[in-house]
Design a protein around this motif. Sequence first.
Motif, PDB file in Angstrom:
ATOM      1  N   PRO A  89      19.859 -11.348   6.489  1.00  0.00           N
ATOM      2  CA  PRO A  89      19.575 -10.101   5.755  1.00  0.00           C
ATOM      3  C   PRO A  89      20.009  -8.851   6.532  1.00  0.00           C
ATOM      4  CG  PRO A  89      17.594 -10.887   6.808  1.00  0.00           C
ATOM      5  CD  PRO A  89      18.659 -11.903   7.113  1.00  0.00           C
ATOM      6  N   PRO A  90      20.680  -7.910   5.869  1.00  0.00           N
ATOM      7  CA  PRO A  90      20.929  -6.619   6.516  1.00  0.00           C
ATOM      8  C   PRO A  90      19.630  -5.831   6.615  1.00  0.00           C
ATOM      9  CG  PRO A  90      21.694  -6.595   4.244  1.00  0.00           C
ATOM     10  CD  PRO A  90      21.261  -7.995   4.530  1.00  0.00           C
ATOM     11  N   LEU A  91      19.576  -4.938   7.588  1.00  0.00           N
ATOM     12  CA  LEU A  91      18.335  -4.188   7.813  1.00  0.00           C
ATOM     13  C   LEU A  91      17.937  -3.356   6.601  1.00  0.00           C
ATOM     14  CD1 LEU A  91      18.696  -3.034  11.536  1.00  0.00           C
ATOM     15  CD2 LEU A  91      17.172  -4.790  10.592  1.00  0.00           C
ATOM     16  N   TRP A  92      18.917  -2.792   5.901  1.00  0.00           N
ATOM     17  CA  TRP A  92      18.572  -1.937   4.760  1.00  0.00           C
ATOM     18  C   TRP A  92      17.866  -2.740   3.671  1.00  0.00           C
ATOM     19  CZ3 TRP A  92      20.319  -3.179  -0.049  1.00  0.00           C
ATOM     20  CH2 TRP A  92      21.477  -3.979  -0.142  1.00  0.00           C
ATOM     21  N   ALA A  93      18.279  -4.008   3.474  1.00  0.00           N
ATOM     22  CA  ALA A  93      17.646  -4.836   2.453  1.00  0.00           C
ATOM     23  C   ALA A  93      16.215  -5.190   2.851  1.00  0.00           C
ATOM     24  CB  ALA A  93      18.473  -6.101   2.219  1.00  0.00           C
ATOM     25  N   ILE A  94      16.018  -5.520   4.125  1.00  0.00           N
ATOM     26  CA  ILE A  94      14.663  -5.800   4.615  1.00  0.00           C
ATOM     27  C   ILE A  94      13.796  -4.558   4.465  1.00  0.00           C
ATOM     28  CG2 ILE A  94      13.301  -6.343   6.666  1.00  0.00           C
ATOM     29  CD1 ILE A  94      14.678  -8.746   5.492  1.00  0.00           C
ATOM     30  N   GLY A  95      14.396  -3.403   4.740  1.00  0.00           N
ATOM     31  CA  GLY A  95      13.651  -2.154   4.591  1.00  0.00           C
ATOM     32  C   GLY A  95      13.171  -1.947   3.174  1.00  0.00           C
ATOM     33  N   PHE A  96      14.058  -2.182   2.188  1.00  0.00           N
ATOM     34  CA  PHE A  96      13.663  -2.046   0.785  1.00  0.00           C
ATOM     35  C   PHE A  96      12.570  -3.054   0.425  1.00  0.00           C
ATOM     36  CE2 PHE A  96      17.973  -0.080  -0.410  1.00  0.00           C
ATOM     37  CZ  PHE A  96      17.428   1.193  -0.452  1.00  0.00           C
ATOM     38  N   ALA A  97      12.698  -4.286   0.936  1.00  0.00           N
ATOM     39  CA  ALA A  97      11.696  -5.314   0.637  1.00  0.00           C
ATOM     40  C   ALA A  97      10.343  -4.953   1.242  1.00  0.00           C
ATOM     41  CB  ALA A  97      12.175  -6.669   1.155  1.00  0.00           C
ATOM     42  N   VAL A  98      10.358  -4.385   2.450  1.00  0.00           N
ATOM     43  CA  VAL A  98       9.103  -3.960   3.094  1.00  0.00           C
ATOM     44  C   VAL A  98       8.462  -2.824   2.300  1.00  0.00           C
ATOM     45  CG1 VAL A  98       8.121  -2.847   5.137  1.00  0.00           C
ATOM     46  CG2 VAL A  98       9.739  -4.731   5.408  1.00  0.00           C
ATOM     47  N   ILE A  99       9.266  -1.859   1.883  1.00  0.00           N
ATOM     48  CA  ILE A  99       8.739  -0.757   1.054  1.00  0.00           C
ATOM     49  C   ILE A  99       8.144  -1.319  -0.228  1.00  0.00           C
ATOM     50  CG2 ILE A  99       9.378   1.273  -0.299  1.00  0.00           C
ATOM     51  CD1 ILE A  99      11.498   1.866   1.840  1.00  0.00           C
ATOM     52  N   CYS A 100       8.836  -2.301  -0.812  1.00  0.00           N
ATOM     53  CA  CYS A 100       8.320  -2.957  -2.018  1.00  0.00           C
ATOM     54  C   CYS A 100       6.947  -3.562  -1.757  1.00  0.00           C
ATOM     55  CB  CYS A 100       9.301  -4.037  -2.475  1.00  0.00           C
ATOM     56  SG  CYS A 100       8.655  -5.157  -3.735  1.00  0.00           S
ATOM     57  N   GLY A 101       6.824  -4.273  -0.634  1.00  0.00           N
ATOM     58  CA  GLY A 101       5.545  -4.897  -0.306  1.00  0.00           C
ATOM     59  C   GLY A 101       4.441  -3.882  -0.085  1.00  0.00           C
ATOM     60  N   LEU A 102       4.772  -2.791   0.590  1.00  0.00           N
ATOM     61  CA  LEU A 102       3.758  -1.764   0.867  1.00  0.00           C
ATOM     62  C   LEU A 102       3.308  -1.071  -0.423  1.00  0.00           C
ATOM     63  CD1 LEU A 102       5.285  -0.158   4.095  1.00  0.00           C
ATOM     64  CD2 LEU A 102       3.321  -1.699   3.953  1.00  0.00           C
ATOM     65  N   LEU A 103       4.284  -0.697  -1.270  1.00  0.00           N
ATOM     66  CA  LEU A 103       3.946   0.028  -2.500  1.00  0.00           C
ATOM     67  C   LEU A 103       3.298  -0.878  -3.546  1.00  0.00           C
ATOM     68  CD1 LEU A 103       7.061   2.357  -2.997  1.00  0.00           C
ATOM     69  CD2 LEU A 103       4.805   2.970  -2.122  1.00  0.00           C
ATOM     70  N   SER A 104       3.698  -2.149  -3.559  1.00  0.00           N
ATOM     71  CA  SER A 104       3.196  -3.056  -4.591  1.00  0.00           C
ATOM     72  C   SER A 104       2.005  -3.889  -4.144  1.00  0.00           C
ATOM     73  CB  SER A 104       4.321  -3.996  -5.044  1.00  0.00           C
ATOM     74  OG  SER A 104       5.384  -3.278  -5.628  1.00  0.00           O
ATOM     75  N   SER A 105       1.677  -3.874  -2.859  1.00  0.00           N
ATOM     76  CA  SER A 105       0.542  -4.658  -2.370  1.00  0.00           C
ATOM     77  C   SER A 105      -0.473  -3.807  -1.616  1.00  0.00           C
ATOM     78  CB  SER A 105       1.033  -5.793  -1.465  1.00  0.00           C
ATOM     79  OG  SER A 105       1.847  -6.688  -2.184  1.00  0.00           O
ATOM     80  N   LEU A 106      -0.018  -3.131  -0.546  1.00  0.00           N
ATOM     81  CA  LEU A 106      -0.942  -2.346   0.280  1.00  0.00           C
ATOM     82  C   LEU A 106      -1.601  -1.229  -0.521  1.00  0.00           C
ATOM     83  CD1 LEU A 106      -2.195  -1.548   2.973  1.00  0.00           C
ATOM     84  CD2 LEU A 106      -0.134  -0.216   3.480  1.00  0.00           C
ATOM     85  N   VAL A 107      -0.797  -0.416  -1.201  1.00  0.00           N
ATOM     86  CA  VAL A 107      -1.352   0.725  -1.945  1.00  0.00           C
ATOM     87  C   VAL A 107      -2.280   0.265  -3.069  1.00  0.00           C
ATOM     88  CG1 VAL A 107      -0.792   2.707  -3.414  1.00  0.00           C
ATOM     89  CG2 VAL A 107       0.549   2.268  -1.339  1.00  0.00           C
ATOM     90  N   PRO A 108      -1.843  -0.653  -3.968  1.00  0.00           N
ATOM     91  CA  PRO A 108      -2.744  -1.032  -5.064  1.00  0.00           C
ATOM     92  C   PRO A 108      -4.057  -1.656  -4.598  1.00  0.00           C
ATOM     93  CG  PRO A 108      -0.507  -1.741  -5.518  1.00  0.00           C
ATOM     94  CD  PRO A 108      -0.519  -1.284  -4.096  1.00  0.00           C
ATOM     95  N   TYR A 109      -3.996  -2.578  -3.628  1.00  0.00           N
ATOM     96  CA  TYR A 109      -5.227  -3.259  -3.227  1.00  0.00           C
ATOM     97  C   TYR A 109      -6.229  -2.309  -2.585  1.00  0.00           C
ATOM     98  CZ  TYR A 109      -3.768  -7.982  -4.377  1.00  0.00           C
ATOM     99  OH  TYR A 109      -3.406  -9.110  -5.060  1.00  0.00           O
ATOM    100  N   THR A 110      -5.754  -1.331  -1.850  1.00  0.00           N
ATOM    101  CA  THR A 110      -6.686  -0.392  -1.219  1.00  0.00           C
ATOM    102  C   THR A 110      -7.125   0.704  -2.194  1.00  0.00           C
ATOM    103  OG1 THR A 110      -4.755   0.798  -0.332  1.00  0.00           O
ATOM    104  CG2 THR A 110      -5.816  -0.786   1.106  1.00  0.00           C
ATOM    105  N   VAL A 111      -6.187   1.246  -2.948  1.00  0.00           N
ATOM    106  CA  VAL A 111      -6.507   2.332  -3.881  1.00  0.00           C
ATOM    107  C   VAL A 111      -7.364   1.830  -5.035  1.00  0.00           C
ATOM    108  CG1 VAL A 111      -5.531   3.996  -5.516  1.00  0.00           C
ATOM    109  CG2 VAL A 111      -4.490   3.705  -3.264  1.00  0.00           C
ATOM    110  N   ASP A 112      -7.073   0.620  -5.536  1.00  0.00           N
ATOM    111  CA  ASP A 112      -7.855   0.091  -6.655  1.00  0.00           C
ATOM    112  C   ASP A 112      -9.320  -0.103  -6.280  1.00  0.00           C
ATOM    113  OD1 ASP A 112      -5.669   0.067  -8.260  1.00  0.00           O
ATOM    114  OD2 ASP A 112      -5.326  -2.094  -8.192  1.00  0.00           O
TER     115      ASP A 112
END
Length: 288
Positions: free
Chosen positions: A204-227
């Motif tokens: 994986p190129p770093l930019w793709a991993i970066g997008f995947a990490v952002i995806c995980g943070l926005l779709s998992s970290l934020v919802p589970y804590t904010v909800d």
Amino acid sequence: MSAGQEEPQRSRVGSGVLLSLASSSSTQTGAAVGALAFPAIGPVGVVVVRQFIMTAVLMLVGKPRLRTISRRLWPHIIGLGLVFVVMNFTVYLAIERIGLGLAITLEFLGPLTVAIATSRKVVDLLGALLAAVGVVVLVNPGPTTNLPGIVFALIAAAAWAFYILLSRRLGAELPGVQGTAAASIVAGVIWLPIGVFWFIAHPPPLWAIGFAVICGLLSSLVPYTVDLIALRRISPGLFGTLASLHPVWAALAGFVILHERLTPQEWVGIALVVASNTVVAVAGMRRR
């Protein structure tokens, strides 16, 4: 309740509504950002990264005590872990083929089906009819219809329905989100060897991993804590009603981030499905 007491209560509910909306928009924005990594690491790579972030978040939030969980609950936990695998993978396969807005709208048929199946009220049947019409308008069956994408989205919807049923079962037996956290560990264990082989075969190129990490943070970290915070301020019924807007956020995120353009007919289909979810959620809230 006095006027002095009503004002803080309104403020509390208002902030809960805003938090709920922020959570749903964050989830779909994360999914759109994750789709940007598809050309480099595919849906598999994105799901692997997101799953590991999700597991880490739930471990911190749920703090599951695995040794104290009864043996009779482990089949449900393993089942929920498998549901996580199927649900997350198939919805990203659907996003790759039919776009974010359509995929999330079809996936939302899962919780809608559970809500309707557990009720015999006329208003819920009306919601089912409205959803059926919305799906036909949205999908527009024909020779050019992307059937694999639709099938993947419907599998994700079925998985979401099982997620709700299994989560309710575990939630009645275990405190907090311990059951969900334990199931997330199961899903992480399943994805671990798949992820290792996938990334060895597709460096994986770093930019793709970066997008995947952002995806995980926005779709998992934020919802589970904010909800969790939002549900302390608004009722589950109102929360469910606001969750009906997920397909709208998905369509907007797809348009802004992925440059996906929906036809007027597709917007009408999404609106009908959202309306059906809202009708059923509001009816359920009033009954409670």
